[in-house]
Design an enzyme around this catalytic site. Sequence first.
Site, short mmCIF file in Angstrom:
data_model
loop_
_atom_site.label_atom_id
_atom_site.label_comp_id
_atom_site.label_asym_id
_atom_site.label_seq_id
_atom_site.Cartn_x
_atom_site.Cartn_y
_atom_site.Cartn_z
CG ASP A 97 50.70 45.04 41.23
OD1 ASP A 97 50.05 44.76 42.41
OD2 ASP A 97 50.00 44.97 40.22
CG ASP B 284 47.90 48.78 39.51
OD1 ASP B 284 47.55 49.09 38.45
OD2 ASP B 284 48.99 47.94 39.61
CG ASP C 180 49.37 44.88 36.33
OD1 ASP C 180 48.63 45.60 37.22
OD2 ASP C 180 49.00 43.62 36.14
P1 ADP Z 1 48.62 41.83 42.97
O1 ADP Z 1 48.36 42.81 44.13
O2 ADP Z 1 49.68 41.03 42.99
O3 ADP Z 1 48.63 42.64 41.55
P2 ADP Z 1 45.65 41.83 42.79
O4 ADP Z 1 45.34 42.83 43.69
O5 ADP Z 1 44.93 41.91 41.20
O6 ADP Z 1 47.01 41.29 42.88
O7 ADP Z 1 44.60 40.33 43.32
C1 ADP Z 1 44.99 39.80 44.64
C2 ADP Z 1 44.48 38.61 44.72
O8 ADP Z 1 43.15 38.35 44.62
C3 ADP Z 1 45.08 37.61 43.80
O9 ADP Z 1 46.03 37.25 44.25
C4 ADP Z 1 44.04 36.71 43.66
O10 ADP Z 1 44.13 35.74 44.97
C5 ADP Z 1 42.67 37.32 44.07
N1 ADP Z 1 42.04 37.69 42.86
C6 ADP Z 1 42.10 38.83 42.19
N2 ADP Z 1 41.23 38.71 40.91
C7 ADP Z 1 41.08 37.67 40.94
C8 ADP Z 1 40.41 37.03 39.83
N3 ADP Z 1 39.88 37.63 38.65
N4 ADP Z 1 40.20 35.53 39.92
C9 ADP Z 1 40.67 35.13 41.12
N5 ADP Z 1 41.30 35.46 41.96
C10 ADP Z 1 41.41 36.99 42.05
MG MG Z 2 48.03 44.02 40.13
#
Ligand code: ADP
Ligand code: MG
Length: 620
Positions: A320, A517, A513
């Site tokens: 991730d 996920d 993390d």
């Molecule tokens: P990653 O796969 O990098 O761990 P996430 O799946 O947690 O990221 O989130 C993917 C995308 O969704 C982020 O890059 C952001 O654009 C958006 N996002 C997720 N949660 C939030 C939040 N709490 N506030 C704003 N944007 C969010």
């Molecule tokens: Mg994440």
Amino acid sequence: MTRKQKKMVARIAASAVLLVAAVLIPYEGPWRFVLFLPAYFVIGWDVLWKAARNIAHGQVFDENFLMALATVGAFCTGFFGEGEYPEAVFVMLFYQVGELFQGYAVGKSRKSIASLMDIRPDYANVERDGQLTQVDPEEVAVGDTITVKAGERVPLDGVVLEGQSMVNTSALTGESVPRQVQPGDDVISGCVNQSGLLRVRVTKPFGESTVQKILDLVENSSSKKAKAENFITKFARYYTPIVVFCALALALVPPLFVGDWVGWVQKALIFLVVSCPCALVISVPLSFFGGIGGASRQGILVKGGNYLEVLANTEIVVFDKTGTLTKGVFNVTAIHPEEYSESGLLEMAALAESYSDHPISRSLKEAWGQELDASRVGEVEELSGRGVRAQVDGRTVCAGNDKLMEDIGVKWHPCHHVGTTVHVAVEGKYIGHIVISDEVKPDAKEAIAALKAQGVKKTVMLTGDAKAVGESVAKDLGLDEAYTQLLPGDKVDRVEALLSEKSPKGKLAFVGDGINDAPVLSRADIGIAMGALGSDAAIEAADIVLMDDKPSKIAKAMEISQRTLRIVRQNIVFALAVKLLVLALTPFGIANMWEAVFADVGVMVIAILNASRALQAGKK
Ligand code: ADP
Ligand code: MG
């Protein structure tokens, strides 16, 4: 040495003296064996007792039975030919020396795990009615204020109210550099407060504290057995009866043709002694135990021996991005309001994010920097992979990526800044965006290279973040593949596709993390969670937990697992080879009882010594 072990040493010494005395008494004749009985019973009564008890319980074939049969048999042959009385006593004596040694080795590795897991706090100084009282950590309630003096272990998870200090997390993370804490920072139970006085508000009851979770995890790890362990248990179950019947055949069949009953019975007894499977039954679990212990010394918690086995065969590692390869601490690089002021936009975003623990939310709250009025925020909904929707001052506010904006039908404006863009809409009206950017972890690049060196064929990054951001990180770090703009469900699909790509024996590890996920963590062959300090979800969903945030620990964990498996393999091959060799020699009368004892106990001692190397794996 424990009391039990000391008693055994005394028994061994007494029996040895009695044995020498019996050998020296110059009495010949059929009753000579009586002279050896005291020495025999002093050392062997418990083995005979256990064998008898097991037979009564219907579990006939174990090592106690083998030893009892072999030694009693050796006594009996004395009536018919030359007695093997000294041998009979000696077999028992040596067997007990081996057992003693084994108990000592197991105790030692257990103790060393216990000491590195010596994180259980004894007491907490809690403030009650303006006074400090020392109580059991279990008696402290959430919301209580505790005081942690310099040199004391932090007894419960909490937030620092007052005081500044350096805390040493090495017992939890293997990281020797202390961490600085100040008011507002989280502190975790199990760390040691090194310098200043801290007042801490407790945020979790002891039963749910980090310390308790880690202890539970380590205690339960031996119940998840590796394939090799299960194999050995099964193997012993079939092997021992087979050996007994072979011995029986050896005692009965050849004499029908060539005579010499006594000689063949003696050969059969030798056969029994050699075939004792203790070396394997003990050393294999001990190796896994050691591997798990060595890993935890490095801040790598492995939930069971089976996971060490899987990790050793990992072919594909999927990461991730946010919080795993990157720090998950975003800096605001630009604020572009369409309405409101810059600070108005930021405040709106921070309010909407106020209940979320996502790294983005935490960073936006950090950037806003002021106390948020919780009463302004109503119903909140987290839309994983997209953002959040919340009621702020009675209006619906959405903050998140372009996917979220499209979902709610809001026209958004792209930004020329490279970074993660958080768009904000109020009541379906676009009010602007905030661009934030994250940094890669200092050891991320090295971690990827180390995995490659460790034999991992492919490294992949999956992220919900924007294409430009994701791809630039992947390129920087030297990852083989990167997939961007994925929702949590898409990540599962991607992992499924990758699972079908690997070779049948190879395994796929997912490293996350622990924030949104969990589905992927459990879908992968092995789930590794990062930065577990404080994250409950991660400790629960993952098979391996890295207590510090360092991706480089994955390669370390692989190294430990491969080393552990190598030791297990060495022990199995070595023990079986020596035993088969001696077994093959006995029918030809080449191996005698003395050699049989040495083959059995000697192999066990060597196997145990080798197994205890697994524990050393964690030492730097
Ligand atoms: P990653 O796969 O990098 O761990 P996430 O799946 O947690 O990221 O989130 C993917 C995308 O969704 C982020 O890059 C952001 O654009 C958006 N996002 C997720 N949660 C939030 C939040 N709490 N506030 C704003 N944007 C969010
Ligand atoms: Mg994440």
